[in-house]
Design a protein around this motif. Structure first.
Motif, PDB file in Angstrom:
ATOM      1  N   ASN A   3       0.824  -1.224   0.000  1.00 34.25           N
ATOM      2  CA  ASN A   3       0.000   0.000   0.000  1.00 34.25           C
ATOM      3  C   ASN A   3       0.849   1.260   0.000  1.00 34.25           C
ATOM      4  O   ASN A   3       0.500   2.260  -0.650  1.00 34.25           O
ATOM      5  N   LYS A   4       1.973   1.240   0.728  1.00 31.61           N
ATOM      6  CA  LYS A   4       2.804   2.442   0.776  1.00 31.61           C
ATOM      7  C   LYS A   4       3.379   2.790  -0.584  1.00 31.61           C
ATOM      8  O   LYS A   4       3.401   3.947  -1.011  1.00 31.61           O
ATOM      9  N   GLN A   5       3.827   1.768  -1.298  1.00 32.38           N
ATOM     10  CA  GLN A   5       4.377   2.012  -2.633  1.00 32.38           C
ATOM     11  C   GLN A   5       3.293   2.473  -3.598  1.00 32.38           C
ATOM     12  O   GLN A   5       3.496   3.359  -4.436  1.00 32.38           O
ATOM     13  N   PHE A   6       2.099   1.875  -3.443  1.00 34.09           N
ATOM     14  CA  PHE A   6       0.989   2.275  -4.316  1.00 34.09           C
ATOM     15  C   PHE A   6       0.622   3.746  -4.103  1.00 34.09           C
ATOM     16  O   PHE A   6       0.406   4.504  -5.038  1.00 34.09           O
ATOM     17  N   TYR A   9       3.360   6.111  -5.735  1.00 32.09           N
ATOM     18  CA  TYR A   9       3.327   6.288  -7.189  1.00 32.09           C
ATOM     19  C   TYR A   9       1.996   6.879  -7.672  1.00 32.09           C
ATOM     20  O   TYR A   9       1.959   7.567  -8.689  1.00 32.09           O
ATOM     21  N   SER A  10       0.921   6.611  -6.930  1.00 36.44           N
ATOM     22  CA  SER A  10      -0.374   7.180  -7.342  1.00 36.44           C
ATOM     23  C   SER A  10      -0.434   8.678  -7.109  1.00 36.44           C
ATOM     24  O   SER A  10      -1.266   9.392  -7.676  1.00 36.44           O
ATOM     25  N   ALA A  11       0.474   9.201  -6.260  1.00 33.54           N
ATOM     26  CA  ALA A  11       0.521  10.631  -5.992  1.00 33.54           C
ATOM     27  C   ALA A  11       1.257  11.413  -7.056  1.00 33.54           C
ATOM     28  O   ALA A  11       1.294  12.645  -7.033  1.00 33.54           O
ATOM     29  N   ILE A  12       1.840  10.732  -8.016  1.00 33.20           N
ATOM     30  CA  ILE A  12       2.564  11.426  -9.091  1.00 33.20           C
ATOM     31  C   ILE A  12       1.550  12.097 -10.002  1.00 33.20           C
ATOM     32  O   ILE A  12       0.593  11.459 -10.449  1.00 33.20           O
ATOM     33  N   PHE A  17       3.256  11.902 -16.962  1.00 34.50           N
ATOM     34  CA  PHE A  17       3.225  10.708 -17.805  1.00 34.50           C
ATOM     35  C   PHE A  17       2.908  11.112 -19.242  1.00 34.50           C
ATOM     36  O   PHE A  17       2.212  12.089 -19.484  1.00 34.50           O
ATOM     37  N   ALA A  18       3.445  10.345 -20.191  1.00 35.19           N
ATOM     38  CA  ALA A  18       3.138  10.556 -21.612  1.00 35.19           C
ATOM     39  C   ALA A  18       2.918   9.200 -22.238  1.00 35.19           C
ATOM     40  O   ALA A  18       3.685   8.249 -22.013  1.00 35.19           O
ATOM     41  N   MET A  19       1.868   9.104 -23.056  1.00 32.35           N
ATOM     42  CA  MET A  19       1.538   7.841 -23.712  1.00 32.35           C
ATOM     43  C   MET A  19       2.510   7.602 -24.869  1.00 32.35           C
ATOM     44  O   MET A  19       2.866   8.508 -25.617  1.00 32.35           O
TER      45      MET A  19
END
Length: 530
Positions: A3-6, A9-12, A17-19
């Motif tokens: 959960n901590k890692q999730f 990274y979800s806070a970025i 990000f670029a597709m």
């Protein structure tokens, strides 16, 4: 992912990000450089070893010498001359120097000096085509403090004149040659009965002047001006029957004495219709080879000198080197073929097979090579010496290669890639030649490269000792040349020096070359004995 890692990274932010579109799809990068083969990689490693590269160049030059040199001279292995024995090296490039000019500096007493000095005066007192026939180079000399004379003695002209008995046909041909070339070959002779009763005078054709015996030695009789007095045989025109009608030495067309004109006699009739003549051997050599034999030899000139049997060292060394290279390469190829097969079988199968095969090699290796050669010579007396030598080196020569191959197979046969190949069902023959043998190639190539100089050295040793005689026909050996020069090493060192230097360069170069091959084909053995 916990959960901590999730949460991290979800806070970025999304804008970070670029597709990636289809045109930006990631792939493995293509190799820019070309792949290297095993041989090319080994070659590149070999070139980094400067000593081995220099050794390879030296070996290449020695091989080129063996191949090309016999075609660069008119002399052959069969050639010999009974007069030019031990003649010194000479090259036209150094004719006007005191180096490589066929001369040696000597220190002699006045009597020996005068012998060569007056010899040169006679041989140069001819037509202009003969200029420069000086036994003492350019007739230049130094008077030393101890009463001796120092000068450079020409080994090609030091023989001067020789008595020779020839037939009438050759006598006429020499005269034709003289007229065509303006070169004096024949010189006035001496009446046999007028020669002093002294052994040197009777045998030596260079005593053309009046002499007196002092303390058992011939001394020239000098006139008031300090010149020798010629003692030629002369006859009046009525009594002259020598059949000579060609060039006469300069200033001697006729001598008036007591109202009669005398002419020098150039031939003395002997039994059988032949004549005895007195000739300049240097010019006779030129006549004989260019006019009679027409073998391409214009004048005597031995680049590496002559042996004490009158053979040209240059062509004999080149021919001997050619034979040594061919012989050693053939021996190495056969021994490598036999030894590789024998060692591969012993090393791969091991166990009882290896024990039996090793006992066979132990028995063969215990037999001295001299015993093998002696038995072969005894039972094959009528066979070629080359074949005897070839068989002697084949009988036990492959044992060293078999041992090296066996050792390499024991080293590699339990490696993972060999076990994998055996697991996949590969046959023994494929495993031996496709998987193990290529990895053993570095050591085998090194061993093969070292076999060649070993064979050359062994062959040279046997011919040097006279155990194998290769001095026949168009074949000779480096060892034979060294053996010919050894008894005359103090007087004629060039006979042995040139083949010895060749052999030393060959041994040293092959040693460095073999080490370079070992490091190139198997880097893991760098710095060790292959």
């Amino acid at each position: 992912m916990d959960n901590k890692q999730f949460e991290k990274y979800s806070a970025i932010p999304a804008e970070k990000f670029a597709m990636v579109g289809g045109e930006r799809t990631s792939h493995d990068e293509k190799f820019v450089t070309k792949p290297r083969s095993y041989a090319y990689d080994a070659f590149m490693r070999f070139c980094k070893n400067k000593g081995s590269v220099v050794a390879a160049i030296v070996i290449a030059l020695l091989i080129l010498f063996a191949i090309i040199a016999p075609w660069c001279t008119s002399y052959t292995v069969k050639y010999y001359d009974n007069i030019y024995l031990g003649t010194l090296p000479k090259s036209k490039l150094f004719a006007n120097t005191n180096f490589w000019d066929g001369c040696s500096y000597v220190k002699e007493n006045k009597l020996n000096f005068s012998y060569y000095y007056w010899m040169g005066e006679e041989l140069s007192n001819a037509k202009e085509g003969n200029g420069g026939h000086y036994a003492i180079k350019n007739q230049k000399y130094d008077v030393l403090e101890d009463g001796f004379y120092g000068y450079r003695l020409d080994s090609y002209h030091m023989w001067g004149c020789k008595y020779m008995q020839i037939d009438r046909e050759r006598y006429e041909n020499i005269q034709k040659y003289q007229d065509e070339t303006n070169r004096q070959v024949l010189y006035p002779t001496l009446r046999t009965s007028a020669r002093p009763d002294h052994i040197n005078f009777k045998k030596d054709a260079n005593y053309y002047y009046q002499t007196k015996v002092v303390n058992g030695k011939l001394n020239p009789v000098l006139d008031a001006e300090g010149n020798v007095i010629p003692a030629y045989w002369s006859e009046t025109a009525e009594n002259l029957n020598d059949g000579y009608h060609s060039l006469r030495i300069e200033g001697q067309d006729g001598i008036v004495r007591d109202g009669e004109t005398y002419y020098y006699v150039y031939a003395s009739p002997v039994s059988g219709g032949d004549v005895e003549v007195r000739l300049n051997y240097y010019e006779y050599y030129r006549y004989y080879h260019s006019y009679e034999l027409k073998d391409g030899i214009d004048e005597p000139m031995f680049l590496f000198g002559a042996t004490y049997e009158g053979k040209d060292v240059f062509v004999n060394l080149a021919s001997g080197a050619r034979f040594s290279f061919i012989f050693a390469i053939c021996i190495a190829a056969v021994n490598m073929f036999i030894g590789a097969i024998y060692g591969a079988i012993a090393g791969y199968y091991g166990g009882a097979v290896d024990i039996v095969m090793e006992r066979v090699t132990d028995i063969l290796s215990a037999v001295p090579i001299m015993i093998v050669i002696t038995l072969l010579k005894y039972h094959m007396a009528e066979t070629s010496q080359i074949l005897i030598l070839f068989l002697a080196f084949i009988v036990t020569g492959w044992i060293g290669m078999a041992s090296s191959t066996r050792m390499q197979f024991y080293r590699f046969k339990n490696q993972e890639y060999v076990l994998a190949a055996r697991t996949l069902g590969a046959r023994d023959r494929r495993i031996i030649w496709k998987h193990i043998f290529p990895n053993s190639l570095g050591t085998l190539v090194t061993s093969c490269a070292l076999i060649i100089p070993g064979m050359i050295f062994s062959e040279t040793s046997l011919t040097y000792l006279g155990i194998i005689d290769l001095q026949s026909g168009n074949i000779t050996s480096v060892g034979t040349l060294i053996a010919l020069g050894q008894p005359k090493l103090m007087d004629y060192p060039h006979i042995a020096i040139f083949p010895s230097v060749f052999l030393a360069l060959l041994m040293l170069s092959f040693n460095l070359f073999g080490n370079g091959l070992r490091d190139a084909f198997n880097p893991s053995l760098r710095g060790t004995e292959g």
